[in-house]
Design an enzyme around this catalytic site. Structure first.
Site, PDB file in Angstrom:
ATOM      1  N   VAL A 101     138.060  28.523  28.845  1.00  0.00           N
ATOM      2  CA  VAL A 101     137.409  29.662  28.215  1.00  0.00           C
ATOM      3  C   VAL A 101     135.978  29.778  28.735  1.00  0.00           C
ATOM      4  O   VAL A 101     135.232  28.790  28.735  1.00  0.00           O
ATOM      5  CB  VAL A 101     137.410  29.514  26.677  1.00  0.00           C
ATOM      6  CG1 VAL A 101     136.598  30.626  26.030  1.00  0.00           C
ATOM      7  CG2 VAL A 101     138.830  29.526  26.142  1.00  0.00           C
ATOM      8  N   SER A 102     135.597  30.965  29.187  1.00  0.00           N
ATOM      9  CA  SER A 102     134.232  31.248  29.621  1.00  0.00           C
ATOM     10  C   SER A 102     133.804  30.264  30.724  1.00  0.00           C
ATOM     11  O   SER A 102     134.440  30.205  31.768  1.00  0.00           O
ATOM     12  CB  SER A 102     133.287  31.202  28.410  1.00  0.00           C
ATOM     13  OG  SER A 102     132.019  31.729  28.717  1.00  0.00           O
ATOM     14  N   TRP A 103     132.753  29.476  30.506  1.00  0.00           N
ATOM     15  CA  TRP A 103     132.333  28.466  31.496  1.00  0.00           C
ATOM     16  C   TRP A 103     133.506  27.559  31.848  1.00  0.00           C
ATOM     17  O   TRP A 103     133.703  27.205  33.014  1.00  0.00           O
ATOM     18  CB  TRP A 103     131.187  27.651  30.919  1.00  0.00           C
ATOM     19  CG  TRP A 103     130.561  26.627  31.815  1.00  0.00           C
ATOM     20  CD1 TRP A 103     129.486  26.796  32.635  1.00  0.00           C
ATOM     21  CD2 TRP A 103     130.961  25.254  31.960  1.00  0.00           C
ATOM     22  NE1 TRP A 103     129.196  25.609  33.283  1.00  0.00           N
ATOM     23  CE2 TRP A 103     130.085  24.648  32.896  1.00  0.00           C
ATOM     24  CE3 TRP A 103     131.968  24.480  31.396  1.00  0.00           C
ATOM     25  CZ2 TRP A 103     130.189  23.309  33.268  1.00  0.00           C
ATOM     26  CZ3 TRP A 103     132.087  23.143  31.772  1.00  0.00           C
ATOM     27  CH2 TRP A 103     131.197  22.571  32.698  1.00  0.00           C
TER      28      TRP A 103
END
Length: 280
Positions: A104-106
């Site tokens: 998720v994300s980073w």
């Protein structure tokens, strides 16, 4: 979380680094591959704890990055390929030859790095609210500037007040999901946070994604203030065997606000060997 599905925590020494690792064992006999999860920047294990509760038919493995949650500060900087190698050694230590991978994300960047680096160990790949790294469409300046402010971790009231600007989404900071998210946050150290930023400096998966053979589900929110939807279309274009699902009204934390819808997509995708039909 029910008492029968609590994570097992341990501190592991991997490649000279001490990391807090969490492992949720499935309820009953495991019917699916384990899931290796990579969290967002500055995010401790507890933030993602609702995920394994909804995937209690499989083992879920994750770990705090150096300087985050229960992992001590990094002694030396690190790069994505190092984190991928650490993750590979952790799953090997647990006796797993092949895992599904989610980021998720980073953490989506780490998940891409793992799948590219260890394609033979990766079953299916899920990328949520993420991008191809340096070659991305940036989010709104108002959200990015508040994201860089350490108060979003240290001061829950600050995060809730600015939740809409930070993460987008129709629900905003008044929702029970937002408050629950804030209550699970343990602030990273400054060294831990800046090492995560440094790890991704100059990194991009774009040149290598066309060679990624892993079945991939990309999930994006159409109101994401940090990683705009356009980045999902870029990933979909670059990855040969990928499908894109768009969460309507979803901000950066659609896993929190639209958990039922998002988890239905994830469960359907992980439950089949074939790529999920696009819904976008």
């Amino acid at each position: 979380m029910t008492a029968s599905h609590q994570p097992e925590f341990e501190l592991k020494q991997v490649d000279g680094r001490t990391l807090r690792v969490a492992r949720w064992r499935p309820k009953g006999k495991a019917r699916h591959r384990p899931l290796l999860f990579f969290n967002g920047i500055g995010a401790n294990i507890e933030i993602m704890s609702p995920l394994p509760e909804r995937l209690d038919d499989r083992e879920v493995i994750t770990f705090d990055m150096p300087g985050v949650g229960g992992s001590p500060d990094p002694v030396l900087p690190y790069r994505p390929w190092m984190i991928a190698r650490i993750a590979e050694r952790i799953i090997s230590d647990y006796g797993h030859e092949r895992v599904d991978v989610m980021g998720v994300s980073w953490g989506g960047g780490m998940a891409q790095q793992f799948a590219l680096q260890y394609g033979n160990r990766t079953g299916q790949l899920i990328l949520a609210a993420t991008s191809a790294g340096m070659l991305m469409v940036p989010g709104k300046l108002a959200a990015l500037s508040k994201m860089a402010d350490p108060r979003r971790y240290i001061d829950p009231d600050y995060m809730l007040k600015n939740f809409q600007t930070l993460y987008g989404g129709a629900e905003g900071g008044a929702s029970d999901g937002a408050k629950g998210h804030a209550s699970r946050i343990k602030p990273p150290s400054m060294m831990g946070y800046f090492n995560q930023l440094f790890a991704m400096a100059g990194w991009t998966s774009a040149p290598f994604l066309p060679f990624l053979a892993t079945p991939t589900l990309i999930i994006m929110g159409d109101d994401d203030q940090i990683v705009p939807l356009a980045n999902g279309h870029i990933l979909k274009t670059l990855i040969p065997n990928a499908e894109l699902a768009v969460i309507k009204g979803g901000g950066h934390l659609f896993l929190v606000h639209q958990a039922d819808e998002t988890m239905a997509l994830i469960r359907d995708f992980l439950g089949t060997a074939k790529p999920l039909r696009a819904v976008a």
